[in-house]
Design a protein around this motif. Structure first.
Motif, PDB file in Angstrom:
ATOM      1  N   TRP A 161      18.207  -2.938 -10.310  1.00 27.04           N
ATOM      2  CA  TRP A 161      19.410  -3.747 -10.022  1.00 27.04           C
ATOM      3  C   TRP A 161      20.005  -3.357  -8.679  1.00 27.04           C
ATOM      4  O   TRP A 161      20.280  -4.213  -7.830  1.00 27.04           O
ATOM      5  N   VAL A 162      20.180  -2.058  -8.477  1.00 29.24           N
ATOM      6  CA  VAL A 162      20.796  -1.578  -7.236  1.00 29.24           C
ATOM      7  C   VAL A 162      19.873  -1.824  -6.046  1.00 29.24           C
ATOM      8  O   VAL A 162      20.308  -2.291  -4.980  1.00 29.24           O
ATOM      9  N   TYR A 163      18.582  -1.526  -6.227  1.00 28.87           N
ATOM     10  CA  TYR A 163      17.628  -1.722  -5.124  1.00 28.87           C
ATOM     11  C   TYR A 163      17.667  -3.168  -4.629  1.00 28.87           C
ATOM     12  O   TYR A 163      17.751  -3.421  -3.420  1.00 28.87           O
ATOM     13  N   GLN A 164      17.613  -4.116  -5.547  1.00 26.66           N
ATOM     14  CA  GLN A 164      17.539  -5.519  -5.146  1.00 26.66           C
ATOM     15  C   GLN A 164      18.846  -5.987  -4.516  1.00 26.66           C
ATOM     16  O   GLN A 164      18.827  -6.752  -3.540  1.00 26.66           O
ATOM     17  N   LEU A 165      19.986  -5.532  -5.038  1.00 21.91           N
ATOM     18  CA  LEU A 165      21.251  -5.941  -4.442  1.00 21.91           C
ATOM     19  C   LEU A 165      21.415  -5.381  -3.030  1.00 21.91           C
ATOM     20  O   LEU A 165      22.169  -5.941  -2.223  1.00 21.91           O
ATOM     21  N   HIS A 166      20.715  -4.320  -2.719  1.00 20.30           N
ATOM     22  CA  HIS A 166      20.801  -3.740  -1.381  1.00 20.30           C
ATOM     23  C   HIS A 166      19.855  -4.396  -0.380  1.00 20.30           C
ATOM     24  O   HIS A 166      19.864  -4.041   0.802  1.00 20.30           O
ATOM     25  N   VAL A 167      19.038  -5.357  -0.854  1.00 21.17           N
ATOM     26  CA  VAL A 167      18.199  -6.124   0.063  1.00 21.17           C
ATOM     27  C   VAL A 167      19.092  -7.062   0.869  1.00 21.17           C
ATOM     28  O   VAL A 167      19.976  -7.716   0.317  1.00 21.17           O
ATOM     29  N   ALA A 168      18.874  -7.131   2.165  1.00 18.83           N
ATOM     30  CA  ALA A 168      19.723  -7.945   3.044  1.00 18.83           C
ATOM     31  C   ALA A 168      19.695  -9.419   2.634  1.00 18.83           C
ATOM     32  O   ALA A 168      18.628  -9.941   2.296  1.00 18.83           O
ATOM     33  N   PRO A 169      20.870 -10.088   2.663  1.00 16.15           N
ATOM     34  CA  PRO A 169      22.201  -9.552   2.969  1.00 16.15           C
ATOM     35  C   PRO A 169      22.745  -8.757   1.783  1.00 16.15           C
ATOM     36  O   PRO A 169      22.975  -9.314   0.705  1.00 16.15           O
ATOM     37  N   ALA A 170      22.924  -7.474   1.957  1.00 15.77           N
ATOM     38  CA  ALA A 170      23.183  -6.557   0.855  1.00 15.77           C
ATOM     39  C   ALA A 170      24.531  -6.792   0.189  1.00 15.77           C
ATOM     40  O   ALA A 170      25.521  -7.110   0.839  1.00 15.77           O
ATOM     41  N   ALA A 172      29.055  -6.723  -7.106  1.00 14.83           N
ATOM     42  CA  ALA A 172      28.493  -7.331  -8.312  1.00 14.83           C
ATOM     43  C   ALA A 172      28.339  -6.234  -9.355  1.00 14.83           C
ATOM     44  O   ALA A 172      27.762  -5.186  -9.075  1.00 14.83           O
ATOM     45  N   ILE A 173      28.864  -6.471 -10.558  1.00 14.07           N
ATOM     46  CA  ILE A 173      28.933  -5.445 -11.590  1.00 14.07           C
ATOM     47  C   ILE A 173      28.043  -5.833 -12.768  1.00 14.07           C
ATOM     48  O   ILE A 173      28.235  -6.902 -13.366  1.00 14.07           O
ATOM     49  N   TYR A 174      27.078  -4.967 -13.096  1.00 14.69           N
ATOM     50  CA  TYR A 174      26.238  -5.228 -14.266  1.00 14.69           C
ATOM     51  C   TYR A 174      26.940  -4.710 -15.512  1.00 14.69           C
ATOM     52  O   TYR A 174      27.310  -3.538 -15.588  1.00 14.69           O
ATOM     53  N   ASP A 175      27.117  -5.570 -16.493  1.00 13.25           N
ATOM     54  CA  ASP A 175      27.757  -5.212 -17.761  1.00 13.25           C
ATOM     55  C   ASP A 175      26.683  -4.675 -18.700  1.00 13.25           C
ATOM     56  O   ASP A 175      25.897  -5.433 -19.266  1.00 13.25           O
TER      57      ASP A 175
END
Length: 277
Positions: A172-181, A147-150
């Motif tokens: 943004w990165v922290y939350q996307l790494h929450v399982a299922p990452a 997932a890419i943040y513009d």
């Protein structure tokens, strides 16, 4: 002149072969949601199924920047339905999934995140949840999906604005790494969006998508990004900005991309190199 690279067209036969292989040695679920690509791609605001088909058949393009939404995504730009995205996948496209949420506080965008770093961090997490929900709505396998943040350009000499952006991307990165990452990426001007500054935050993006309109496709050279950062198939490069191209009688204004990094879905596309590495 465009140099065409032949893409596989016998989809039915290929599907049969893959099905046979899967019955013998199934791929781990974690690999189902992404693959690495070293191919060319495009993205456009005014795309459609018909235009995407014209830019697929016997063209150099394998990948497509797919905008999933966000508060700063242009009101006149294409909103893709689940059915349409399935059609794009059936053509053979792999996606660079983009989310265009609030922008830096020192810009003129109508939707901006806070200049307060704690609030910006929380807002970054909220945007990550939103893109995750968009992927779920498309029935995607979200595990490890990119997932890419513009994040469009801003005044990176404004320390408060840059710190807010760093905090936002950290969330943004922290939350996307929450399982299922998921795999967390950031798009922006390679210099004017402060991309390299995110190499020093607590939660470093898994990959970057740098806009560096040099006309040079190679992802190993991106302005303002040291060669030692994001080196393990962790780069996409937008090497040419908006311009008209015509394929199969259809003209569309596109940005041109080259990849050496994660796309959705699997499998890897590491054959027929096009100068992107």
């Amino acid at each position: 002149m465009h140099h065409r690279v032949r893409k596989p067209r016998r989809l039915a036969a290929a599907a049969a072969v893959l099905a046979a292989l899967a019955s013998v040695s199934p791929a781990p679920p974690a690999l189902a949601s992404y693959g690495n690509s070293i191919h060319m791609g495009w993205d456009a605001c005014a795309a459609s199924i018909a235009k995407a088909q014209a830019f697929w058949t016997d063209t150099p393009y394998w990948n497509m920047g797919l905008y999933l939404g966000g508060s700063a995504y242009g009101s006149g730009c294409k909103r893709w339905t689940s059915s349409e995205v399935s059609q794009l996948r059936s053509m053979g496209y792999k996606f660079l999934p983009l989310w265009v949420g609030p922008q830096a506080p020192c810009t003129g965008f109508g939707s901006r995140f806070s200049s307060d770093t704690a609030t910006a961090y929380s807002q970054g997490r909220t945007e990550a949840r939103s893109v995750y929900n968009a992927m779920v709505a498309l029935s995607w396998d979200t595990l490890n999906a990119p997932a890419i943040y513009d994040l469009e350009g801003f005044d990176t000499t404004n320390a408060g604005c840059l710190n807010a952006a760093k905090s936002f991307i950290d969330g943004w990165v922290y939350q996307l790494h929450v399982a299922p990452a998921q795999k967390a990426g950031v798009y922006g001007s390679s210099c004017a969006s402060g991309l390299n500054s995110y190499a020093g935050i607590a939660n470093v993006p898994d990959f970057i998508h740098g806009a560096n309109w040099s006309g040079v496709k190679s992802t190993s050279t991106i302005a303002c990004i040291p060669s030692g950062n994001w080196t393990q198939r962790q780069r996409h490069k937008q090497y040419q900005g908006g311009h008209n191209e015509t394929w199969n009688g259809v003209t569309m204004n596109v940005d041109s991309d080259c990849s050496n990094g994660p796309v959705y879905p699997a499998p890897d596309a590491l054959t027929s190199p096009q100068g992107c590495e």
